[in-house]
Motif scaffolding. Sequence first.
Motif: not given
Length: 454
Positions: A168-182, A228-236
């Motif tokens: 799940r942590l791996k999937k969360a990181k993959q989602r982070l890389h797809r987030h519009r902020t990233w 630090n702008d990655l904090l909200p995308p990481w929680l999402a």
Amino acid sequence: DKGAEMWRETDSRPQDAVVGRGADRAESAFFSAPGESQSGGGGAPLDRVTKSVRQIRMDRLRHQRGAAALLGHSHRVGLCQWAMISRHDGVGVDIIDYPDRQRSAFTGVQRCGSVWLCPCCSARISEVRRGELNGLLSWARFRDLRPVMVTLTARHGRRDDLGELLERLKKAKQRLHRHRTWTGMKPLIAGSVTATEVTHGRHGWHPHLHMILLIRAYDEGEAVMIANDLLPPWLASLHGAGLDGTGAGFKAQGAAAAGAYVGKWGAAEELALQGQKVGRGGGRTPAQLLAAAVDDHDDDAGALWQRFAGVFQGRRQLVWSRGLKQAAGIEEASDEDAAAEDAKPVRREICRIDPADWRGGVGRKGARHRRGLVLDAAEDDGAAGVARVVAAGGDDPRPEPDPGPLIEAEDRGNLFGKRSAQGEYVPGDDIIPPPPYKGGIMWPEGGVEHSHIR
């Protein structure tokens, strides 16, 4: 004579083990015991430093055999530096010449190249990876890139399964890389390296990620603000992967933290094992769990380490962003290549141990049972010292186990659960079945037989 039968001498000069200072001061400090200074003039006596280096080597070899027992001796860790490559050539003993010191090593033995499960290979691989990361930071500095270390984790509990948490942590990181902020800040990120780590404590398994981001920014303060702008995308991303987290699950730090992390890369396990059984917050690293299982006969730690091994075997420890190694001029090296000794400085063979003397026979333990003593003797007395240790028989010395505080049965509470009136097991707050254990009972997760009964 007997010496000629068991080994073939190729260099009769005695080899003195020396741990020096200067160019390799950082590595020497890594191996020294806590409180020992490595600075010139007022440093610790060389015999104390040498003893520390040897003790760490002896610990690694002993823990490696413990890992082999927990995994099953047919596992490749069980063959590492234990089984010969050729049954006809035997095992060579080499002296490796560094600029200001000498070390000994075996040739002609198999190596597993397991960065997660083998204490011996892990140490060599970590040394290579630390060099790669230092090279990356140097490359980034000359290109005015700002390194920022971002730590990513998630909320976890005692009942959480390690394999599921990690996926799940791996999937969360993959989602982070797809987030519009990233994706929006990708032009500012020259590259990244991600390391996976895990500990186990009173709140169960704690897997976490450390990302070193190389950011194009005016100064470090701006780079940390960007990260630090990655904090909200990481929680999402955690929520999208079925996990939960707060601001405590995200931390961005500047170049000093990134450099300190790289500086201790591979050293943290060794430092933690020197007089420290439990890490900060009560968590233990896999190396500490293995040490407790082997040296203290801690069956609970052994079962936890087995679970860790089953989940982490075959996973990559470091993940580089695409094209970063090539851009930084860092050559690709697999874990197996990094574990090999061949790339070391100038080395020379001083003798060879006969195959029969390495393996041993009925009623006679071979030299592989005292590998640490063989390497110590090679550094002290060369081929003659190796011959004496090979002929002596026996095993490498073992430390006395630390029994720890005695916990009576009535004081265990519900930590491990309890038996119902019908004799059925009612789970408590941990994933491990409760003691006492009967001889021959297997651990869950397919563990090994335990004869040690508390």
